[in-house]
Each structure stands twice: as structure tokens, then as C-alpha cells.
Design a protein around this motif. Sequence first.
Motif, short mmCIF file in Angstrom:
data_model
loop_
_atom_site.label_atom_id
_atom_site.label_comp_id
_atom_site.label_asym_id
_atom_site.label_seq_id
_atom_site.Cartn_x
_atom_site.Cartn_y
_atom_site.Cartn_z
N LYS A 38 74.30 34.24 74.31
CA LYS A 38 73.79 33.03 74.96
C LYS A 38 73.11 32.13 73.94
O LYS A 38 72.25 32.58 73.19
CB LYS A 38 72.79 33.40 76.06
CG LYS A 38 72.24 32.19 76.81
CD LYS A 38 71.51 32.59 78.06
CE LYS A 38 70.06 32.90 77.85
NZ LYS A 38 69.20 31.71 77.67
N VAL A 116 71.15 27.89 88.19
CA VAL A 116 69.91 28.66 88.07
C VAL A 116 69.11 28.45 89.37
O VAL A 116 68.70 27.33 89.67
CB VAL A 116 69.09 28.21 86.85
CG1 VAL A 116 67.80 29.00 86.75
CG2 VAL A 116 69.92 28.36 85.57
N VAL A 156 72.55 32.22 88.77
CA VAL A 156 71.59 32.98 87.99
C VAL A 156 70.40 33.25 88.91
O VAL A 156 69.86 32.33 89.51
CB VAL A 156 71.13 32.19 86.74
CG1 VAL A 156 70.09 32.98 85.96
CG2 VAL A 156 72.33 31.85 85.85
N GLN A 190 58.34 37.58 81.98
CA GLN A 190 59.24 37.76 83.14
C GLN A 190 58.46 38.41 84.29
O GLN A 190 57.68 39.32 84.06
CB GLN A 190 60.42 38.67 82.75
CG GLN A 190 61.29 38.11 81.65
CD GLN A 190 62.18 36.96 82.12
OE1 GLN A 190 62.08 36.49 83.25
NE2 GLN A 190 63.05 36.50 81.23
O1 LIG Z 1 69.25 30.77 82.63
C1 LIG Z 1 68.80 31.75 82.03
O2 LIG Z 1 69.45 32.33 81.18
C2 LIG Z 1 67.50 32.27 82.48
C3 LIG Z 1 67.17 32.08 83.80
C4 LIG Z 1 66.06 32.73 84.36
O3 LIG Z 1 65.78 32.63 85.56
N1 LIG Z 1 65.31 33.51 83.55
C5 LIG Z 1 65.58 33.68 82.20
O4 LIG Z 1 64.86 34.43 81.54
N2 LIG Z 1 66.65 33.02 81.65
C6 LIG Z 1 66.93 33.13 80.20
O5 LIG Z 1 67.24 34.50 79.89
C7 LIG Z 1 66.65 34.88 78.65
C8 LIG Z 1 65.75 36.05 78.88
O6 LIG Z 1 65.16 36.43 77.68
P1 LIG Z 1 64.24 37.71 77.55
O7 LIG Z 1 63.12 37.59 78.55
O8 LIG Z 1 63.76 37.65 76.13
O9 LIG Z 1 65.12 38.90 77.85
C9 LIG Z 1 65.97 33.64 78.08
O10 LIG Z 1 66.87 33.03 77.18
C10 LIG Z 1 65.76 32.74 79.29
O11 LIG Z 1 65.85 31.37 78.93
#
Ligand SMILES: O=C(O)c1cc(=O)[nH]c(=O)n1[C@@H]1O[C@H](COP(=O)(O)O)[C@@H](O)[C@H]1O
Length: 231
Positions: A38, A116, A156, A190
Motif C-alpha cells: 500500500k 473507507v 474498508v 488503532q
Molecule cells: O484506508 C486505509 O488503509 C486505512 C483505513 C482505516 O480505517 N484505518 C487504517 O489504519 N488505514 C491505513 O492502514 C494502515 C495501518 O497501519 P498500521 O496501524 O501501522 O498497521 C495505515 O496506512 C492507515 O493509513
Amino acid sequence: MTEIDDPRDRLIVALDVASVAEAEALVERIGDAATFYKVGYRLAYAGGLELVPRLARAGLKVFLDLKLHDIGNTVEEGVRAITDLGATFLTVHAYPQTMRAAVRGRGRDGPRLLAVTVLTSYDEADAREAGYALSVADLVARRAAQAAEAGIDGVVCSAAEATSVRGIVGAERLIVTPGIRPAGSGTSDQKRVMTPGEARAAGIDHVVVGRPITGSADPRAVARAIVAELA
Ligand SMILES: O=C(O)c1cc(=O)[nH]c(=O)n1[C@@H]1O[C@H](COP(=O)(O)O)[C@@H](O)[C@H]1O
């Protein structure tokens, strides 16, 4: 849930790093442990858009996570402008006007569009603070239904909502879940979090994982362990 032969294709590694050089080094280190990456806007704003066709030419899949949201004309033309980059997925926020505009801009050959719903860093208090009267679960459900109605290819959400979202969007649309943490990893910012195995059991198509992999001393080993849980 879509049929996916190679379980590596279920893991999307978030390249949330500061430069294209750092991203390329990470892809190199992870090697054949991952097939899907990504590019979010941190990397895109640091020149990462040009990495998209390069990764695609190398046989890797790319999720271009730009989370577009603007007036319809801007979204439509913005999506049209990035159609040829070779991304497999592109994100927009799940607002009906935005989603309909993105579908118009994608045309026939563009990336698959993901909407999203409610960010995985939000809990009930965050949604209330942002002005929403609905619970997170109800807001996700509403936006998933609107995404399907608009002709979006997938949503998402957090894996905690995957079962109910599947009932709303049906088998052909994709469910992609960030907020994934292997057992024992810290959640950082998160809030709606599940393990890769729990997400898989809930019927997701793909998980997105960033820091547990990118911040690890052995990103390849962590990616492999996650894929094993997704198989
Ligand atoms: O659209 C996304 O990818 C996304 C949506 C969401 O609700 N939450 C979310 O964490 N993301 C993305 O998913 C990735 C999660 O990263 P980590 O928390 O480091 O695993 C990041 O790049 C966020 O931008």
C-alpha cells in the motif's frame, strides 16, 4: 469473500515510510514474503506515486490509498488522472457523492475502488466528537450499503464489522481491514483491532498491516507469520 489461491495476496503491507528509497529497501527486504503493498499519502507526497507503476511492473500489486474526498467534479477528474498508474485498489471516503463521482472517473480500466467507512482509529467517542449520532457499527453499515449502491468494488472497515458488512455488500464486493495486530503487538493509535487470524475467520478478503511489519527488526519474518495466519 473472493477466492484467493495464494494466501500472500491477502496481506497488504502499508509502506508508511518517509521516502521512496526507504520503501524500496523495505520491499527488497520483505522479498517473496509479500505480494501486495500500500502506498498511502505520506509516501505519495514524498514522490511515491512514481513507485506505483514500478512495483506493478515488478509483478507486485499496489493499493493506492489516497482517501479522496472533495466535490464530485474534483474526485471524478482526480480518479481519471490516476487511472493509468497501474494500481489495483484506490481509496475514497465513503460519502455517497464522492463514491458516485469516483465510479464515473474510473471508467472501465481503472483501479478497483474501495470506500473507507469509519476509520479504525475511531471508537464511539471519536464518532460522537466528529458529529455523528449513529454508533460506529451503524455508521459502517450505512456507508457499506451506500458503497454497494454507488457501484463501489469494496469497503474498508475494521474486522470487527466484517461479518455484518458481508451481509450488506454480498460475496462479490471486497472487505479490506486495517487495524490488524498480531497477538502481543501494541495497538498504537488503532482502536478497533483484531488479529490476522480473527480477521480471516470473520471473512475478510485482505488485511492491511503497517507498523507491526515496517517497525520490526525482521519485517520478512513478521510478514510470513501473518500470511500463515491468513492461509
Ligand atoms: O484506508 C486505509 O488503509 C486505512 C483505513 C482505516 O480505517 N484505518 C487504517 O489504519 N488505514 C491505513 O492502514 C494502515 C495501518 O497501519 P498500521 O496501524 O501501522 O498497521 C495505515 O496506512 C492507515 O493509513
